[in-house]
Design an enzyme around this catalytic site. Structure first.
Site, PDB file in Angstrom:
ATOM      1  N   ARG A  54      37.453  42.651  45.127  1.00 64.28           N
ATOM      2  CA  ARG A  54      36.975  42.126  43.681  1.00 64.28           C
ATOM      3  C   ARG A  54      37.741  42.632  42.394  1.00 64.28           C
ATOM      4  O   ARG A  54      37.976  41.987  41.579  1.00 64.28           O
ATOM      5  CB  ARG A  54      35.333  42.656  43.723  1.00 64.28           C
ATOM      6  CG  ARG A  54      34.624  42.194  42.355  1.00 64.28           C
ATOM      7  CD  ARG A  54      33.408  42.234  42.484  1.00 64.28           C
ATOM      8  NE  ARG A  54      32.600  42.167  41.260  1.00 64.28           N
ATOM      9  CZ  ARG A  54      31.845  40.925  40.900  1.00 64.28           C
ATOM     10  NH1 ARG A  54      31.931  39.780  41.456  1.00 64.28           N
ATOM     11  NH2 ARG A  54      31.562  41.057  39.782  1.00 64.28           N
ATOM     12  N   ILE A  80      32.590  36.634  35.614  1.00 62.37           N
ATOM     13  CA  ILE A  80      32.620  36.616  36.938  1.00 62.37           C
ATOM     14  C   ILE A  80      31.241  36.892  37.304  1.00 62.37           C
ATOM     15  O   ILE A  80      30.693  38.064  36.715  1.00 62.37           O
ATOM     16  CB  ILE A  80      33.851  37.776  37.618  1.00 62.37           C
ATOM     17  CG1 ILE A  80      33.543  37.612  39.062  1.00 62.37           C
ATOM     18  CG2 ILE A  80      33.566  38.838  37.008  1.00 62.37           C
ATOM     19  CD1 ILE A  80      34.730  38.584  39.780  1.00 62.37           C
ATOM     20  N   SER A  81      30.583  36.359  37.986  1.00 64.11           N
ATOM     21  CA  SER A  81      29.062  36.536  38.558  1.00 64.11           C
ATOM     22  C   SER A  81      28.972  37.838  39.214  1.00 64.11           C
ATOM     23  O   SER A  81      29.599  38.408  39.881  1.00 64.11           O
ATOM     24  CB  SER A  81      28.822  35.442  39.680  1.00 64.11           C
ATOM     25  OG  SER A  81      28.874  34.214  38.849  1.00 64.11           O
ATOM     26  N   GLN A  82      27.677  38.183  38.979  1.00 67.94           N
ATOM     27  CA  GLN A  82      27.222  39.626  39.354  1.00 67.94           C
ATOM     28  C   GLN A  82      27.501  39.462  41.069  1.00 67.94           C
ATOM     29  O   GLN A  82      27.171  38.396  41.725  1.00 67.94           O
ATOM     30  CB  GLN A  82      25.661  39.705  39.219  1.00 67.94           C
ATOM     31  CG  GLN A  82      24.902  40.897  39.816  1.00 67.94           C
ATOM     32  CD  GLN A  82      23.785  40.545  39.609  1.00 67.94           C
ATOM     33  OE1 GLN A  82      22.876  39.446  39.150  1.00 67.94           O
ATOM     34  NE2 GLN A  82      22.697  41.841  39.660  1.00 67.94           N
TER      35      GLN A  82
END
Ligand code: SAH
Length: 230
Positions: A54, A80-82
């Protein structure tokens, strides 16, 4: 899976650089404490979340937060999503090895990379052209050969590559765009946040059947809006 040389006779040349080892540990902790702890149990999804780097998909300025429990800014007003949301949506999609999947909202390319290890082909669309270009370059650099990126308005879907076994939308339209429904196979799944920019949004799992769509609300969420192309 990563192996660390516990008693390496040549510590100056460890099998895995120290920084990478620390990142891998942070990633494993993310999977345990943020994802497993909240109930995502699909072993293939957990493995993918533990494998995809990530930190390679976030800007240098926030890299030290890559494995933290919140969304991060990726430029152009986007995020960017959790990690938990990525895992939850991926698991809800029930990805199978032979599937062809469409993603709307490439952003950093991270969600596409997670899917790339779980399905045969990923098609991903991003309306902000420089984001599409950066994600495409990052995915290529990291060896994700089964992801195709297109800059464009996801409301239209990707008709040339349809029909899809599954569609994941990571920006929120006010209603489910009909072209996306049309481009889903009968028996296919779609996970999509629906709602207004300021009001409540709900994550829906849709299943396309021979007679119509079955819609199930699965989680209240907050995504960036799905904007209309010009
Ligand atoms: N899945 C991404 C995060 C998505 S953020 C990741 O893993 O990093 C939502 C993205 O949707 C943003 O990059 C935004 O630019 C994009 N987006 C918004 N409206 C869109 C549209 N109509 N078509 C395609 N992408 C859109």
């Amino acid at each position: 899976m990563l192996t660390l040389g516990g008693c390496d006779p040549e510590p100056a040349r460890p099998a895995v650089p120290v920084a990478d080892a620390a990142l891998a540990q942070a990633r494993m902790r993310m999977v345990r404490e943020q994802i497993v702890a909240r109930g995502v149990a699909d072993p293939r999804v957990l493995e993918a979340m533990g494998r995809v780097p990530r930190h390679e998909f976030v800007p240098a300025a926030v890299r030290s937060q890559a494995y933290e429990d919140w969304p991060l800014a990726i430029g152009y007003g986007q995020t960017i999503s959790q990690p938990y949301i990525v895992a939850f949506m991926t698991a809800a999609l029930a990805p199978r090895p032979g599937d062809r999947v469409l993603e709307i909202g490439t952003g950093s390319g991270y969600q596409a990379a997670v899917l790339a290890g779980l399905v045969a082909e990923v098609y991903t669309m991003e309306i902000v052209e420089p984001l599409a270009q950066r994600a495409e370059a990052d995915l290529k650099r990291l060896g994700y050969a089964n992801v195709k990126v297109r800059a464009g308005d996801g409301h239209l879907g990707w008709p040339e590559a349809a029909p899809f076994d599954a569609i994941i939308v990571t920006c929120a339209p006010e209603d489910v765009p009909q072209p996306l429904v049309d481009q889903l196979k009968v028996g296919g799944r779609m996970i999509i946040p629906v709602g207004s920019q300021w009001g409540a949004q709900e994550l829906y799992l849709l299943r396309k059947t021979a007679t119509g769509l079955r819609r199930q609300g699965v989680l209240p969420v907050r995504f960036v809006p799905m904007v209309k192309g010009h």
